[in-house]
Enzyme design. Sequence first.
Site, PDB file in Angstrom:
ATOM      1  N   GLU A   1       0.875  -1.174   0.000  1.00  0.00           N
ATOM      2  CA  GLU A   1       0.000   0.000   0.000  1.00  0.00           C
ATOM      3  C   GLU A   1       0.910   1.220   0.000  1.00  0.00           C
ATOM      4  O   GLU A   1       1.672   1.438   0.946  1.00  0.00           O
ATOM      5  CB  GLU A   1      -0.911  -0.004   1.223  1.00  0.00           C
ATOM      6  CG  GLU A   1      -1.895   1.160   1.227  1.00  0.00           C
ATOM      7  CD  GLU A   1      -2.345   1.525   2.615  1.00  0.00           C
ATOM      8  OE1 GLU A   1      -2.297   2.718   2.946  1.00  0.00           O
ATOM      9  OE2 GLU A   1      -2.730   0.619   3.374  1.00  0.00           O
TER      10      GLU A   1
ATOM     11  N   CYS B   1      -3.178   7.499   5.150  1.00  0.00           N
ATOM     12  CA  CYS B   1      -3.116   7.167   3.733  1.00  0.00           C
ATOM     13  C   CYS B   1      -4.385   7.581   3.008  1.00  0.00           C
ATOM     14  O   CYS B   1      -4.413   7.626   1.773  1.00  0.00           O
ATOM     15  CB  CYS B   1      -2.864   5.675   3.545  1.00  0.00           C
ATOM     16  SG  CYS B   1      -4.008   4.633   4.479  1.00  0.00           S
TER      17      CYS B   1
END
Length: 523
Positions: free
Chosen positions: A265, A302
């Site tokens: 990620e 994020c």
Amino acid sequence: MTTFTNISYIATKAVATDTGFHGIEAASGNALEGTFANNTIEDVDLAVKAAKEAFATYSNTSAKERANFLNTIATEIEARRDAIVARAMLETGLPEARLIGETGRTTGQIRMFANMLEEGSWVRAVIDTADPQRQPLPKPDIRLTTVPTGPVAVFGASNFPLAFSTAGGDTASALAAGCPVIVKGHGSHPGTAILVAEAINAAIKICAMPLGTFSIISSSISHIGADLVKHPLIKAVGFTGSVGGGRALFDLCKARLEPIPFYGELGSTNPVFLLPDALNNRLDSIASGFVGSLNMGCGQFCTNPGLLVALKGADLDSLLAKVTQQLSTVDPQTMLSPSIANAYRANAESRTSIDGVDVIARGAAASDLQAESMIAKVSAQAWLQHNELEHEVFGPFSLVIECDDFSQMQAVIERMHGHLTATIHAESSDDESTATLLSMLRDKVGRILMNSWPTGVEVCQAMQHGGPYPAATFSPTSVGGRAIDRWVRPVAYQDVADNLLPDELKKDNPLRILRLIDGKYVR
């Protein structure tokens, strides 16, 4: 406070090294009490070989046994919560309430995987029964299930010292799948990592699991993570971090003699689209929601809303005026580490130095270890000419893209790379435009939100936390039930006697799981 002395844990054994490194207090930049192991390539080899040895036994434990193990890990973490939170506050600068909440999220997702194991249908058993009379050739009996892939390497994340680190979602899902785990602890919270590792070690001993089921490697030497990825016995890697660091490890995985999957990620700016009637009708709530989401956790999520896309005009001007006023009262927050604070300032300066980009709002002035919140604005035409304006600025920074018309908003989407999320603020009167955006954004992101904000990721079976590159190297989720799919591979059994089949494939279905049999789901 626990005293640390140059240690890491390999197969539950404390391994000391000749040299160590200090944890750093995020709020001051000063060294904290205790030192942590500078593990060597020999230590990496020892940990991976222990994991390989453990795999033979651990991969064959029952789902019930692994569920009990995961529940015990959660219980052991909760028993150490106060010490873990206290150390994490020092190492990350995150407030106590946030870290208590993150501890709950961590144990909650561990227990979610335990519940999945106890129910059992996650293996997605498929059975196509034999038809000996079929012409021109008889049809064989074929039964499909999943099996664990092998030892997994997991990299701790800077921004989630618990939920995406030592016992975070990658570790929990891999252990649930039946894979031993070697964690490369993040250098910004080494004490937190060791305390959580001790909880996992305790659970291993309580549940009599193979000692090599878990190890944690730490080092201030940059190549140790690469050494772990390159080890021939590692079968998959989980990573949460920067695009640059993740891409380097991804390339190592592909360059191996035996290439392995790298589930990274990476970077995302999570675009938010404001449609006209929503902006006109809900200007105040959109302004406050934007400022709140931007500054949550000092912007170190994020899913931070790093791009705001709207049509130029009086409504957008009014919104930005409110946002400017609200942001001016936002106090600076300590960032996760001095290096992250330095990177934030450098990246924000890089973006705002581009022609056509103007800073329109700032938070209160910040110290060197803090972040000054910032919002800039650029025309869609200028944004389309500078690919770097889409790259993530890790911290409380957002760029407003001002579009001349809806077709230009569509052009912005066309040019976008992959992101974790996209958000649309719209009213029912905006439905035609909303449908167009939904169709386009489906190909760009992993999760689409309506009339909310992207910060905050629900841990549940339906969650998708991943997206097209560079949001992730592959789209499989790192949060939610399907995260377990990363650590298993399919195996089909053809014409195998019933007594030799795994329980999930046996004729009488002893596990009572949901199975797809001859095209129909049955339990």
